[in-house]
Design a protein around this motif. Structure first.
Motif, PDB file in Angstrom:
ATOM      1  N   ALA A  53      -4.559  13.362   3.926  1.00 45.24           N
ATOM      2  CA  ALA A  53      -3.588  13.021   2.465  1.00 45.24           C
ATOM      3  C   ALA A  53      -3.498  11.708   2.457  1.00 45.24           C
ATOM      4  N   LEU A  54      -3.706  10.976   1.284  1.00 43.99           N
ATOM      5  CA  LEU A  54      -3.376   9.577   0.834  1.00 43.99           C
ATOM      6  C   LEU A  54      -1.754   9.282   0.280  1.00 43.99           C
ATOM      7  N   VAL A  55      -1.400   8.349   1.178  1.00 44.17           N
ATOM      8  CA  VAL A  55       0.177   8.140   0.441  1.00 44.17           C
ATOM      9  C   VAL A  55       0.205   6.864  -0.014  1.00 44.17           C
ATOM     10  N   ILE A  56       0.400   7.022  -1.461  1.00 39.33           N
ATOM     11  CA  ILE A  56       0.224   5.683  -2.331  1.00 39.33           C
ATOM     12  C   ILE A  56       1.566   5.264  -2.386  1.00 39.33           C
ATOM     13  N   ASN A  57       1.907   4.102  -1.901  1.00 40.23           N
ATOM     14  CA  ASN A  57       3.364   3.454  -1.770  1.00 40.23           C
ATOM     15  C   ASN A  57       3.434   2.275  -2.931  1.00 40.23           C
ATOM     16  N   ASP A  58       2.608   2.196  -3.586  1.00 36.23           N
ATOM     17  CA  ASP A  58       2.535   1.168  -4.516  1.00 36.23           C
ATOM     18  C   ASP A  58       1.881   1.770  -5.949  1.00 36.23           C
ATOM     19  N   ALA A  59       2.737   1.948  -6.999  1.00 29.12           N
ATOM     20  CA  ALA A  59       2.257   2.557  -7.947  1.00 29.12           C
ATOM     21  C   ALA A  59       1.096   2.322  -8.871  1.00 29.12           C
ATOM     22  N   ARG A  60       0.848   0.752  -8.660  1.00 25.43           N
ATOM     23  CA  ARG A  60      -0.375   0.406  -9.265  1.00 25.43           C
ATOM     24  C   ARG A  60      -1.644   0.978  -8.790  1.00 25.43           C
ATOM     25  N   PHE A  61      -1.569   1.634  -7.791  1.00 28.33           N
ATOM     26  CA  PHE A  61      -2.802   2.341  -7.293  1.00 28.33           C
ATOM     27  C   PHE A  61      -3.064   3.731  -7.830  1.00 28.33           C
ATOM     28  N   ASN A  62      -1.884   4.299  -8.440  1.00 31.62           N
ATOM     29  CA  ASN A  62      -1.989   5.677  -8.602  1.00 31.62           C
ATOM     30  C   ASN A  62      -3.211   6.227  -9.703  1.00 31.62           C
ATOM     31  N   GLU A  63      -3.417   5.741 -10.467  1.00 28.62           N
ATOM     32  CA  GLU A  63      -4.445   6.008 -11.629  1.00 28.62           C
ATOM     33  C   GLU A  63      -5.542   5.944 -10.995  1.00 28.62           C
ATOM     34  N   GLN A  64      -5.952   4.877 -10.302  1.00 28.88           N
ATOM     35  CA  GLN A  64      -7.268   4.465  -9.482  1.00 28.88           C
ATOM     36  C   GLN A  64      -7.434   5.431  -8.744  1.00 28.88           C
ATOM     37  N   ALA A  65      -6.725   5.799  -7.862  1.00 28.73           N
ATOM     38  CA  ALA A  65      -6.601   6.815  -6.743  1.00 28.73           C
ATOM     39  C   ALA A  65      -7.058   8.198  -7.355  1.00 28.73           C
TER      40      ALA A  65
END
Ligand SMILES: *Cc1c(COP(=O)(O)O)cnc(C)c1O
Length: 384
Positions: A196-208
């Protein structure tokens, strides 16, 4: 010791509920590709339990690291600081995006990146620090994140071994900009192959989401945010089958049970080996006071490589599987090709030769645990 005891080094975790969920996935849901109901359940569980901004299941821990490396948006020649004492995936994910690897030594007590040796390795090309939570024990993340902040760097936390561990009451995986978990069969919680990838900064959400869905905005489409999906960027296929997520779902529901069971084995080893450690025969793992670990691993350190080789052979003859661990990356063929060492590798080279891991898996019986301890005791008694 009787010759018929066989205690493997590892057994894949299985609590008994997993196959029913896999059956449901196949026979009832009828959707076995990615991002089905079991994947969604796992996402929600992981986000809630670990207080994570966003979690996305991936096909492996390696895939999660590759996504993290892509999200760092590196340019040719950019440098990434990482330990040499880690799995190849930590390094190769960044090689694939063209980074130059800069290996920094570890601390002897935790085998984690030595926070006091990082700053001397930073140049104007440095972009990322990759930490590895060895044995599910956190690095000194306060210091490392402060250094990253001071120098404008991203931090990626390879928490492949750290699921269910905490640092100052925060879950491992959530301590940096991006975190990576593994659900390989050798990890505490499994889906065969997965992560799993844990995204802790929402600015990466869409690109992820785009990266994970072959460069398309399909995730937005499924949420009804766009009326058709299109190819919008580069990407790959990083989402696992919902059948695998169904297996993981069984494991996550039993997460405390699995964790308690492993911790009991770890504590038994730790107590049992205390006299050998006091007698100066062995060194035992150290867990800093602000870390709560998940018993991912129990290791001891022998006097040297020769003693370790002899111990592993001695245990094998008696049916107990023990294993050494990472061969340092900096001196491996690919490490020499893609990386440089800054500040020396004395600790990594010395300590990696001495470390040996003992059997530790879900469901070890008291007899299994006792047999492992006895083999180590016998080895040191006969060596006297
Ligand atoms: C297991 C592991 C990985 C790789 O995870 P996979 O799921 O096997 O791809 C990466 N880094 C570390 C530190 C690991 O222990």
């Amino acid at each position: 010791m009787s010759g018929d005891i066989v205690i493997p080094f590892n057994k894949p975790p299985y609590v008994g509920t997993e196959l029913e969920y896999v059956r449901q996935s196949v026979e009832e849901v009828g959707k076995i590709s990615g991002d089905g109901p079991f994947t969604k359940k796992c996402h929600a569980w992981l986000e809630e339990r670990f207080d994570a901004q966003k979690v996305l299941l991936t096909t492996s821990g390696t895939a999660a690291l590759e996504m993290a490396a892509l999200l760092c948006d590196l340019q040719p020649g950019d440098e990434v600081i990482l330990p040499s004492y880690t799995f190849s995936s930590t390094a190769t994910a960044f090689v694939l995006v063209g980074a130059k690897l800069v290996f920094v030594d570890v601390r002897p007590d935790t085998m984690n990146l030595d926070e006091e040796k990082i700053e001397a390795a930073i140049t104007d090309k440095t972009r990322v620090i990759v930490t590895v939570d060895y044995a599910g024990v956190a690095c000194n993340m306060e210091r490392i994140c402060q250094i990253a902040h001071d120098h404008g760097l991203l931090v990626v936390e390879d928490a492949a071994q750290g699921v269910m561990s905490t640092y100052r009451d925060r879950a491992l995986g959530t301590l940096a900009d991006l975190g990576c978990y593994s659900f390989h069969e050798t990890k505490n919680y499994s889906m065969g192959e997965g992560g799993a990838l844990v995204i802790n900064d929402a600015r990466f959400n869409e690109q992820a989401e785009i990266l994970r869905e072959k460069g398309t905005n399909r995730s937005r489409f499924f949420r009804g945010q766009v009326d058709k999906y299109t190819w919008v960027s580069y990407g790959s296929s990083y989402l696992p089958s919902d059948m695998n997520a169904a297996y993981l779902w069984g494991q996550l529901q039993a997460a405390d049970q699995i964790n308690d069971d492993r911790l009991a084995t770890w504590a038994f080893y730790h107590e049992s080996f205390a006299p050998l450690a006091e007698a100066g025969k062995l060194e035992l793992p150290f867990v800093p006071g602000d870390c709560v670990h998940n018993a991912h691993m129990y290791y001891v350190k022998c006097a040297d490589l020769a003693e370790r080789t002899a111990l592993i052979a001695y245990a094998k003859e008696r049916g107990v599987g023990m294993s050494f661990h990472y061969v340092p990356l900096h001196s491996s063929p690919a490490g020499l090709q893609f990386g440089v060492v800054r500040g020396g590798m004395d600790v990594t080279d010395r300590e990696s030769d001495r470390l040996v891991r003992l059997p530790l898996y879900y469901g070890m019986t008291d007899d299994d645990r006792a047999a492992v301890v006895q083999v180590v005791r016998d080895f040191y008694a006969q060596a006297e």
